[in-house]
Design an enzyme around this catalytic site. Structure first.
Site, PDB file in Angstrom:
ATOM      1  N   LYS A   9       0.861  -1.184   0.000  1.00 27.02           N
ATOM      2  CA  LYS A   9       0.000   0.000   0.000  1.00 27.02           C
ATOM      3  C   LYS A   9       0.897   1.234   0.000  1.00 27.02           C
ATOM      4  CE  LYS A   9      -1.723   2.587   3.085  1.00 27.02           C
ATOM      5  NZ  LYS A   9      -1.450   3.831   2.345  1.00 27.02           N
ATOM      6  N   GLU A  48      10.989   1.140   9.533  1.00 26.58           N
ATOM      7  CA  GLU A  48      11.947   2.203   9.189  1.00 26.58           C
ATOM      8  C   GLU A  48      11.216   3.508   9.435  1.00 26.58           C
ATOM      9  OE1 GLU A  48      14.941   1.674   8.571  1.00 26.58           O
ATOM     10  OE2 GLU A  48      15.080  -0.359   7.790  1.00 26.58           O
ATOM     11  N   CYS A  86      14.287  10.997   5.433  1.00 26.40           N
ATOM     12  CA  CYS A  86      14.297  10.497   6.820  1.00 26.40           C
ATOM     13  C   CYS A  86      15.628  10.750   7.511  1.00 26.40           C
ATOM     14  CB  CYS A  86      13.952   9.012   6.832  1.00 26.40           C
ATOM     15  SG  CYS A  86      15.014   8.033   5.774  1.00 26.40           S
ATOM     16  N   GLU A 103      10.645  15.710  14.311  1.00 25.80           N
ATOM     17  CA  GLU A 103      10.953  15.635  12.882  1.00 25.80           C
ATOM     18  C   GLU A 103      10.018  16.590  12.141  1.00 25.80           C
ATOM     19  OE1 GLU A 103       9.776  12.071  10.725  1.00 25.80           O
ATOM     20  OE2 GLU A 103      11.774  12.062   9.829  1.00 25.80           O
TER      21      GLU A 103
HETATM   22  P1  NAD Z   1       2.986   8.232   7.665  1.00 26.58           P
HETATM   23  O1  NAD Z   1       3.360   7.420   8.855  1.00 26.58           O
HETATM   24  O2  NAD Z   1       1.983   9.295   7.833  1.00 26.58           O
HETATM   25  O3  NAD Z   1       2.385   7.274   6.524  1.00 26.58           O
HETATM   26  C1  NAD Z   1       3.150   6.214   6.004  1.00 26.58           C
HETATM   27  C2  NAD Z   1       2.201   5.203   5.386  1.00 26.58           C
HETATM   28  O4  NAD Z   1       1.419   4.608   6.399  1.00 26.58           O
HETATM   29  C3  NAD Z   1       1.244   5.768   4.360  1.00 26.58           C
HETATM   30  O5  NAD Z   1       1.123   4.846   3.316  1.00 26.58           O
HETATM   31  C4  NAD Z   1      -0.044   5.876   5.147  1.00 26.58           C
HETATM   32  O6  NAD Z   1      -1.200   5.823   4.355  1.00 26.58           O
HETATM   33  C5  NAD Z   1       0.051   4.647   6.030  1.00 26.58           C
HETATM   34  N1  NAD Z   1      -0.744   4.689   7.258  1.00 26.58           N
HETATM   35  C6  NAD Z   1      -1.088   5.768   7.996  1.00 26.58           C
HETATM   36  N2  NAD Z   1      -1.768   5.367   9.106  1.00 26.58           N
HETATM   37  C7  NAD Z   1      -1.846   4.007   9.045  1.00 26.58           C
HETATM   38  C8  NAD Z   1      -2.419   3.010   9.894  1.00 26.58           C
HETATM   39  N3  NAD Z   1      -3.032   3.333  11.021  1.00 26.58           N
HETATM   40  N4  NAD Z   1      -2.295   1.726   9.538  1.00 26.58           N
HETATM   41  C9  NAD Z   1      -1.640   1.378   8.409  1.00 26.58           C
HETATM   42  N5  NAD Z   1      -1.079   2.274   7.556  1.00 26.58           N
HETATM   43  C10 NAD Z   1      -1.184   3.578   7.873  1.00 26.58           C
HETATM   44  O7  NAD Z   1       4.337   8.765   7.061  1.00 26.58           O
HETATM   45  P2  NAD Z   1       4.521   9.766   5.819  1.00 26.58           P
HETATM   46  O8  NAD Z   1       4.100  11.121   6.281  1.00 26.58           O
HETATM   47  O9  NAD Z   1       3.900   9.170   4.610  1.00 26.58           O
HETATM   48  O10 NAD Z   1       6.101   9.728   5.593  1.00 26.58           O
HETATM   49  C11 NAD Z   1       7.005  10.508   6.275  1.00 26.58           C
HETATM   50  C12 NAD Z   1       7.658   9.697   7.376  1.00 26.58           C
HETATM   51  O11 NAD Z   1       8.336   8.562   6.830  1.00 26.58           O
HETATM   52  C13 NAD Z   1       8.729  10.489   8.104  1.00 26.58           C
HETATM   53  O12 NAD Z   1       8.590  10.272   9.490  1.00 26.58           O
HETATM   54  C14 NAD Z   1      10.029   9.873   7.606  1.00 26.58           C
HETATM   55  O13 NAD Z   1      11.123  10.006   8.474  1.00 26.58           O
HETATM   56  C15 NAD Z   1       9.629   8.455   7.422  1.00 26.58           C
HETATM   57  N6  NAD Z   1      10.583   7.776   6.527  1.00 26.58           N
HETATM   58  C16 NAD Z   1      11.508   6.919   7.081  1.00 26.58           C
HETATM   59  C17 NAD Z   1      12.457   6.296   6.262  1.00 26.58           C
HETATM   60  C18 NAD Z   1      13.485   5.335   6.845  1.00 26.58           C
HETATM   61  O14 NAD Z   1      14.126   4.636   6.073  1.00 26.58           O
HETATM   62  N7  NAD Z   1      13.666   5.287   8.157  1.00 26.58           N
HETATM   63  C19 NAD Z   1      12.450   6.546   4.890  1.00 26.58           C
HETATM   64  C20 NAD Z   1      11.504   7.420   4.365  1.00 26.58           C
HETATM   65  C21 NAD Z   1      10.578   8.038   5.198  1.00 26.58           C
END
Ligand code: NAD
Length: 500
Positions: free
Chosen positions: A199, A273, A307, A404
């Site tokens: 997803k 991650e 990230c 962040e």
């Molecule tokens: P997010 O947590 O809001 O969403 C990530 C994904 O999770 C999306 O697909 C979203 O639809 C889904 N999601 C949201 N709530 C959910 C739930 N309750 N159950 C299942 N899925 C759910 O994150 P974002 O805003 O899309 O991305 C930014 C974040 O990602 C930042 O915190 C960044 O640091 C992190 N990130 C980490 C890495 C790494 O390698 N550590 C890499 C890229 C991004």
């Protein structure tokens, strides 16, 4: 405040990409969706809505997972040899390379990422990633165990381990590098013989749609990689489905916690991650001008929506003033604008909500007594642009230093001596990455083991490679991706013990 860019509008999009986006509305997935919750997919550089994507229903998620299960348990995929998997992944790498310009443009219009970053870093590096992973299917094996169990006369005990696919992997990805994140999840899982249901983020799903088409074009049987669309609702249908054998998630720490709960409820493994607030330590022997230039480029990669972004910049007192002047000058001169133009250094942020969030952090920090040495002011545009900011004088305890932000915001902070630098760097809930800027090996070697971070770079930041494990300490996650870690993630270890 710096004076950057101007208003941004009328981004040119090629006919191919336009046609693809328009055809998205016709996808089976989006038909007959009365009652579904829809999410707008917006071009961040223009603010324009390109299409709307529905939350997959629970029944649809169930069907996609059942198809993936059938393939991994008894379908063609279950019978494929490691050589067949390797060949298919190599074909996929070729297809990604062939479609690289298209994929990069699609990523640009959906994320606001600079075209050259999308082309060279995101899509270009993904080709190498798939090629690297294609080498693994033929190298995954078990071991013979030196047992000493007494055997009856004329008999012999033999024991060995096998590595087997885990089954159906549920993958959820964020919006910042959606193509690369989909690759990082799907490809190692396939290399180990699993099937995957992914997803992508509701904000940036377009290149994942295309990737799944390319996976089928590469000859991987239909159903091996399934798609779920939408946001949290659809994501929770996926994480809670009994047909999922492992979860792998990249996204925020907050969402990561709910994924970990879902995994705990069913005692299935999960890889997380998560977020970061990575420190950058610039030591007295560094050349302030050279370091300032390189660090600025790396901090503001993809408008700071990375990230591992090194947003907390701690500079040893001896060069603090020189570094702060040089860094602020570089950042003030950065060109904000159309992600399509080669000379642009900073594109838009992903969404209006993200832009408002950044503005809130900056306002709060200023009200607490910090000041801006560069940028921070929004750009007049229908898109979501903000000039890259350098904050000075913030408190280590402020939200700006601890949370962040995920935008083009960096903070400078002086420190005295290595132990204070270590204390400040480690004073965070996160532990994804850190970097050291120096050529003094004894000081570098003092710092490396003391920094609580999954990756430490020296005279570099945000350099990733398929061979290098990536992941975080503390609330930045659980587990590592890349390199040989795929074996731990995506296989089950079976012990076989025979009396013959
Ligand atoms: P997010 O947590 O809001 O969403 C990530 C994904 O999770 C999306 O697909 C979203 O639809 C889904 N999601 C949201 N709530 C959910 C739930 N309750 N159950 C299942 N899925 C759910 O994150 P974002 O805003 O899309 O991305 C930014 C974040 O990602 C930042 O915190 C960044 O640091 C992190 N990130 C980490 C890495 C790494 O390698 N550590 C890499 C890229 C991004």
């Amino acid at each position: 405040m710096g004076a950057h860019g101007s208003s941004i509008k009328n981004l040119p999009v090629s006919k191919d990409v336009q046609a693809y986006i328009e055809s998205g509305i016709e996808k089976d997935l989006f038909k007959n969706r009365a009652g579904s919750n829809f999410h707008e997919v917006i071009n961040p550089a223009s603010g324009e809505v390109m299409l709307s994507v529905p939350d997959s229903t629970e029944t649809e998620v169930d069907r996609v997972i059942s198809n993936a299960r059938q393939q991994v348990d008894s379908g063609d995929w279950a019978r494929w040899s490691p050589y067949q998997r390797q060949s298919a992944l190599m074909r996929l790498a070729d297809l990604i390379e062939k479609n690289a310009d298209f994929l990069a443009e699609l990523e640009m219009v959906n994320t606001g990422k600079l075209r050259r970053v999308a082309r060279n870093i995101e899509v270009g590096a993904s080709v190498e990633y798939v090629q690297y992973m294609a080498g693994w299917p033929t190298r995954i094996g078990g071991e013979t165990l030196p047992t000493s169990i007494p055997a009856p006369e004329g008999k012999r005990w033999q024991a060995h381990t096998n590595r087997e696919p885990i089954g159906v992997v549920g993958a959820i990805t964020p919006w910042n590098f959606p193509f690369m994140m989909a690759i990082w999840k799907i490809i190692p899982a396939l290399a180990c013989g699993n099937s995957v249901v992914i997803k992508p983020s509701e904000l940036a799903p377009l290149t994942t749609f295309k990737l799944i088409e390319l996976i089928q074009e590469a000859g991987i049987p239909e159903g091996v990689v399934g798609l779920v669309t939408g946001g949290a609702q659809a994501g929770s249908y996926l994480t809670q489905n009994n047909g999922i054998d492992k979860l792998t998630f990249t996204g925020s720490t907050q969402t990561g916690k709910s994924i970990a709960h879902a995994a705990a409820d069913r005692i299935i493994p999960c890889t997380l991650e998560l977020g970061g607030k990575s420190p950058v330590l610039v030591l007295n022997d560094a050349d302030p001008e050279a370091a300032a230039k390189t660090i600025a480029e790396l901090v503001f990669l993809h408008s700071g929506q990375v990230c591992v972004a090194g947003t907390r910049i701690y500079v040893e007192r001896g060069i603090y003033e020189d570094f702060a002047d040089a860094y602020s000058a570089v950042v003030s001169g950065m060109k904000v604008g159309n992600p399509e133009e080669e000379s642009t250094q900073i594109g838009p942020v992903q969404s209006k909500a993200q832009l408002e969030r950044i503005e809130n952090y900056l306002q709060e920090s200023l009200s607490e007594g910090a000041s801006l040495a560069a940028g921070g002011d929004p750009v007049n545009s229908a898109g979501f642009f903000v000039n890259p900011a350098v904050v000075v004088g913030s408190q280590q305890t402020s939200r700006l230093m601890r949370e962040e932000i995920f935008g083009p915001v960096s903070a400078l902070f002086p420190f005295d001596g290595l132990d204070e630098g270590i204390r400040l760097a480690n004073d965070s809930d996160y532990g994804l990455a850190a970097s050291i800027w120096s050529n003094d090996l004894s000081r570098i070697n003092y710092l490396i083991p003391r920094l609580k971070a999954g990756t430490v770079w020296v005279n570099a930041h945000a350099i990733l490679d398929p061979t290098m494990p990536h992941g975080g300490y503390k609330q930045s996650g659980i587990g590592r991706e890349h390199g040989s870690t795929l074996i731990e993630h995506y296989t089950q270890l079976k012990t076989v013990c025979m009396l013959t």
